[in-house]
Design an enzyme around this catalytic site. Structure first.
Site, PDB file in Angstrom:
ATOM      1  N   HIS A 156       0.820  -1.212   0.000  1.00 58.82           N
ATOM      2  CA  HIS A 156       0.000   0.000   0.000  1.00 58.82           C
ATOM      3  C   HIS A 156       0.845   1.250   0.000  1.00 58.82           C
ATOM      4  O   HIS A 156       2.050   1.215   0.233  1.00 58.82           O
ATOM      5  CB  HIS A 156      -0.991   0.005   1.166  1.00 58.82           C
ATOM      6  CG  HIS A 156      -0.397  -0.051   2.528  1.00 58.82           C
ATOM      7  ND1 HIS A 156       0.371   0.968   3.063  1.00 58.82           N
ATOM      8  CD2 HIS A 156      -0.468  -0.996   3.495  1.00 58.82           C
ATOM      9  CE1 HIS A 156       0.726   0.652   4.297  1.00 58.82           C
ATOM     10  NE2 HIS A 156       0.235  -0.550   4.575  1.00 58.82           N
TER      11      HIS A 156
ATOM     12  N   CYS B 102       2.766  -4.909   6.647  1.00 58.94           N
ATOM     13  CA  CYS B 102       2.533  -4.669   5.226  1.00 58.94           C
ATOM     14  C   CYS B 102       3.809  -4.184   4.544  1.00 58.94           C
ATOM     15  O   CYS B 102       4.842  -3.995   5.188  1.00 58.94           O
ATOM     16  CB  CYS B 102       1.435  -3.617   5.047  1.00 58.94           C
ATOM     17  SG  CYS B 102      -0.191  -4.171   5.605  1.00 58.94           S
TER      18      CYS B 102
END
Length: 171
Positions: free
Chosen positions: A127, A146
């Protein structure tokens, strides 16, 4: 046409455009322009897109979880998974500037965590930066496991990586 629909929806909901955080839809490029494999090298902090076995583009300076070394094993361990997964979906309404979901946990990850009486966690994405960040990029490793890139980079990745693309994350 879709911009008009977003404007109409915002006005019907009583929202101003300034307060709207709805991301602009990003179209996928033609098949010939797409990656068919993603390789992440955690130790070098490099993501490389491949098509037909040839590198298309490299992204450097990746940001990971607060504990970047080692394979993710349990929910909350702040690690980024290692191994072979797929990009299985995308989230245009992410709290971060676009996100591509990594298919962690797989069956092996779930079995390991279950054998230890723990949850393997989940919701691992590639992301962009937080939508609340005014400009720029967060410093250091800051995610919960992430893989974070700049907003401009996630826009390119969003267009280049179709759902179902294999991703290998190396230590």
């Amino acid at each position: 046409m879709w911009r008009g629909a977003i404007l109409a929806s915002a006005l019907l909901a009583g929202l101003s455009l300034a307060a709207s955080c709805a991301p602009v839809p990003v179209e996928l490029p033609p098949q010939a322009m797409r990656a068919d494999f993603v390789l992440v090298d955690k130790s070098d902090r490099v993501l490389t897109l491949y098509a037909a076995g040839k590198p298309l583009k490299r992204y450097i300076g990746l940001q990971f979880g607060d504990a970047p070394r080692g394979h993710k094993q349990f929910e909350g361990d702040e690690r980024t998974p290692e191994g072979l997964y797929t990009i299985d979906t995308r989230n245009p309404r992410s709290a971060y500037h676009l996100s591509l979901r990594v298919s962690y946990p797989n069956a092996k990850d779930r079995a390991f965590a279950q054998a230890h009486g723990r949850s393997p966690g989940g919701d691992i994405f590639i992301h962009g930066q937080p939508n609340s960040l005014p400009v720029g990029r967060m410093a250091d490793d800051w995610t919960d496991g992430c893989i974070a890139v700049s907003n401009a980079e996630i826009e390119e990745l969003w267009r280049a990586i179709p759902d179902g693309t294999p991703i290998r994350i190396d230590p």
